[in-house]
Design an enzyme around this catalytic site. Sequence first.
Site, PDB file in Angstrom:
ATOM      1  CG  ASP A  19      -5.234  -2.323   2.116  1.00 59.45           C
ATOM      2  OD1 ASP A  19      -4.292  -1.660   1.648  1.00 59.45           O
ATOM      3  OD2 ASP A  19      -6.160  -1.823   2.777  1.00 59.45           O
ATOM      4  CG  ASP A  38     -13.291  -2.449  10.520  1.00 59.48           C
ATOM      5  OD1 ASP A  38     -13.459  -3.288   9.608  1.00 59.48           O
ATOM      6  OD2 ASP A  38     -12.869  -1.303  10.298  1.00 59.48           O
ATOM      7  CG  ASP A  98      -5.405   3.179  -0.992  1.00 57.31           C
ATOM      8  OD1 ASP A  98      -4.464   3.648  -1.647  1.00 57.31           O
ATOM      9  OD2 ASP A  98      -6.134   3.855  -0.243  1.00 57.31           O
TER      10      ASP A  98
END
Length: 449
Positions: free
Chosen positions: A72, A153, A70
């Site tokens: 982003d 994170d 993916d």
Amino acid sequence: MAKEAIASSSKKQAAPAKVVCIPRDQHPISRNDISEHALKVLYRLHKAGFDAYLVGGCVRDLLLGVQPKDFDVVTNATPEQIKQLFRNCRLIGRRFRLAHIVYGRDVIEVATFRGHHSDEHEDDNKLSRKNDEGMLLRDNVYGSIEEDAQRRDFTLNALYYNIADFAIYDFVGGMADLEAGNLKLIGEPEARYREDPVRMIRAVRFATKLGLRIEESCRKPIPKLAHLLDDIPAARLFEEFLKMFLNQKAQANFEVMNELGLMAPLFPVLKTPLKDPQSIEYRMVLQAFIDTDLRLAQNKSVNPGYLFAALLWYPMVARADEIMQEASLSEFDAYQIASADIVGLQARSIALPKRFSLPMRDIWLLQLRLQQTSPRKSIRLLSHPKFRAGYDFLLLRGRVENDPQLRELGEFWTQLQADHPDATAVAPTQAKRRTGAPRRRTRRRKPSQ
């Protein structure tokens, strides 16, 4: 304690970030490796006057020479401004407001830069909200790219690829950690885990997937905070289970997860047995994950229903034994009731969709039917839609239990398939499927009075 930790984390996050810019000629990322649709989104945002960056796992994987699944995108445009730019955009999310740009089956996720939480924001339920444990329930506070980096994170997930100059921007030392093989949280670890307990699972997955070491300060709080996973929606934990165990690191993930106490919240019925590596439950779980790694290495598929059947088999059998002792029921009826009980109990922590839970129960019930070795019944059973899965599960039990009778039974069914290869074909459908449109039923009109 939680509020003090969060306050401490906020102070650390408020410190100014020192940005490191890695120009195009000093990193390996090429636009040829980036999704065509992701490039379209980046360029349109850039041409409209907004900042546009690739961020997160896609940048990390490209730096490691791995093709991302993916891509982003992050920008300073708000979700509403993004929607104005893209006709194929839909806004999703309540906790995190996101824009999905849809190109057929390919979806590019676009987020607005996240900002720091302040007392003013936390009082506004429309912007952000935390529970008493410090977990974020809503988070629509927008900010700068520097703040966005601090809000991510792990340091290696806070690397930004800028479409304007093709450079990588590093605000938290992610490149240095990536090169050193360290997995490090941004901010105070306990506070970040409390914000989103799933980060504990992600820490294990990233460490095993990328061959990294979880920094001690990030590893140490996990066992005492593992219970926070009880507050995570069961559907989300199912998705995390698939990411964690339907890859070629299933065994390694299980061993690290179990060591850190993260398996118990996911599978409460296995909490005690998984503490003993010699228990039959532990051996079954371990062998199931070893087999998963082997099948995926051979480019074979793995069905989550089969995997859950292996993980929950012995708790189901124990429950069936209890039912047979409490009521005068047949073993088959006891298995059916016990299956429903265990599925319902497991659904409190991990929501297993019916498309997987129903085949799992078929596999369990087939263990009783596979004990029938009369010629007529056994040949008929070969055409059962879930026969192959039930047969594989029988062989798995034979290896785990080292039971001569199970091994002999497995050999019987192996030979029967060899003697009747046509009988193991796809089971005939109960009724022919209609290929056309369903026939409309017409009502008779009542005669006029």
